[in-house]
Design an enzyme around this catalytic site. Structure first.
Site, PDB file in Angstrom:
ATOM      1  N   GLY A  63      -4.066   3.235   2.384  1.00  0.00           N
ATOM      2  CA  GLY A  63      -4.372   3.598   1.009  1.00  0.00           C
ATOM      3  C   GLY A  63      -3.663   4.810   0.448  1.00  0.00           C
ATOM      4  N   TRP A  65      -0.586   5.267  -0.776  1.00  0.00           N
ATOM      5  CA  TRP A  65       0.117   5.013  -2.035  1.00  0.00           C
ATOM      6  C   TRP A  65      -0.866   4.742  -3.161  1.00  0.00           C
ATOM      7  CZ3 TRP A  65       5.504   2.457  -2.368  1.00  0.00           C
ATOM      8  CH2 TRP A  65       6.388   3.096  -1.489  1.00  0.00           C
ATOM      9  N   ASP A  83      -3.384  -5.910   1.176  1.00  0.00           N
ATOM     10  CA  ASP A  83      -2.878  -5.700   2.533  1.00  0.00           C
ATOM     11  C   ASP A  83      -3.572  -6.686   3.466  1.00  0.00           C
ATOM     12  OD1 ASP A  83      -1.294  -3.051   3.929  1.00  0.00           O
ATOM     13  OD2 ASP A  83      -2.364  -4.409   5.274  1.00  0.00           O
ATOM     14  N   ASP A  99      -3.197 -11.942   3.800  1.00  0.00           N
ATOM     15  CA  ASP A  99      -1.784 -12.012   4.166  1.00  0.00           C
ATOM     16  C   ASP A  99      -0.978 -12.436   2.944  1.00  0.00           C
ATOM     17  OD1 ASP A  99       0.728 -12.500   5.209  1.00  0.00           O
ATOM     18  OD2 ASP A  99      -0.016 -13.539   6.995  1.00  0.00           O
ATOM     19  N   ASP A 124       5.233  -1.125   0.181  1.00  0.00           N
ATOM     20  CA  ASP A 124       5.506  -0.373   1.407  1.00  0.00           C
ATOM     21  C   ASP A 124       5.285  -1.294   2.608  1.00  0.00           C
ATOM     22  OD1 ASP A 124       6.339   2.052   2.568  1.00  0.00           O
ATOM     23  OD2 ASP A 124       4.289   2.624   3.047  1.00  0.00           O
ATOM     24  N   LYS A 164      10.134  -0.569   0.037  1.00  0.00           N
ATOM     25  CA  LYS A 164      10.700  -0.123   1.310  1.00  0.00           C
ATOM     26  C   LYS A 164      11.555  -1.232   1.896  1.00  0.00           C
ATOM     27  CE  LYS A 164       7.928   0.435   4.925  1.00  0.00           C
ATOM     28  NZ  LYS A 164       6.924   1.181   5.708  1.00  0.00           N
TER      29      LYS A 164
END
Length: 209
Positions: A63, A65, A83, A99, A124, A164
């Protein structure tokens, strides 16, 4: 041999000291992870998130971000996070556990976004690393492709994207795809990112429909 041992030892010490610094700083500031400093640094340079914006945070747990995003978006903003791992609640963050690679999870995420367009997509995400480049890199590239696809589905005109990406096979092709979709694309390596890591962040602004 002794020189090599000292070099390896001091490199290890430097890395541990570096990690420890950001871990302690995260604890001091109430951040759930040191990753919060990465998005803070990106925000400082690129000003992606403003009050009232709608933000999607992919790969959000634990958490860090989302904590930064919800503070920047303010009371009139909206943060939708996703997530595969569980995440403790954050006030102002709508969290979906699942997922992201699965169609049903994507559909649930799109339902939460609704008809309104998103101003910023953050990712990320990273796969569970096996240590084998030939396995890890394709998995990582698949996730960032999905994140870019999410942009195409929900991002508002002139919207922003921070993702990322691990440098390696497929990186240049992916960079080209992002450049085709956005007016400006910059590569960032935040100070809080480990120097030995192949991770960089692509910061794309000015989404082109």
């Amino acid at each position: 041999m002794s020189g090599k041992k000292r070099t390896a030892s001091s490199s290890r010490w430097m890395q541990e000291h570096f990690d420890d610094h950001y871990v302690k700083l995260a604890q001091k500031r109430g951040f759930r992870s040191r990753a919060a400093f990465k998005i803070e640094e990106i925000q400082e340079k690129d000003k992606l998130i403003r009050p009232g914006m709608t933000v999607v945070d992919l790969g959000a747990a634990p958490g860090g971000w989302s904590q930064v995003a919800v503070k920047l978006a303010g009371d009139n903003g909206k943060v939708i996070a996703c997530d595969i791992l569980p995440m403790d609640p954050i006030v102002g963050v709508d969290f979906l556990q699942g997922d992201f690679r699965e169609e049903k999870v994507l559909d649930a995420l799109l339902t939460r976004v609704g008809d309104a367009k998103v101003d910023v997509v953050l990712s990320d995400m990273a796969p569970n690393m096996s240590g084998t480049g030939g396995v890890d890199q394709p998995r990582a590239m698949y996730l960032v492709e999905l994140a870019l696809d999410m942009c195409h589905q929900v991002l508002a005109p002139n919207g922003c994207f921070a993702v990322k990406v691990f440098q390696g096979e497929g990186f240049e092709e992916y960079m080209k795809s992002v450049r085709e979709a956005f007016k400006t694309v910059k590569t960032r390596k935040p100070d809080s990112s480990r120097a030995r890591s192949r991770e960089v962040y692509l910061v794309a602004t000015g989404y082109k429909l």
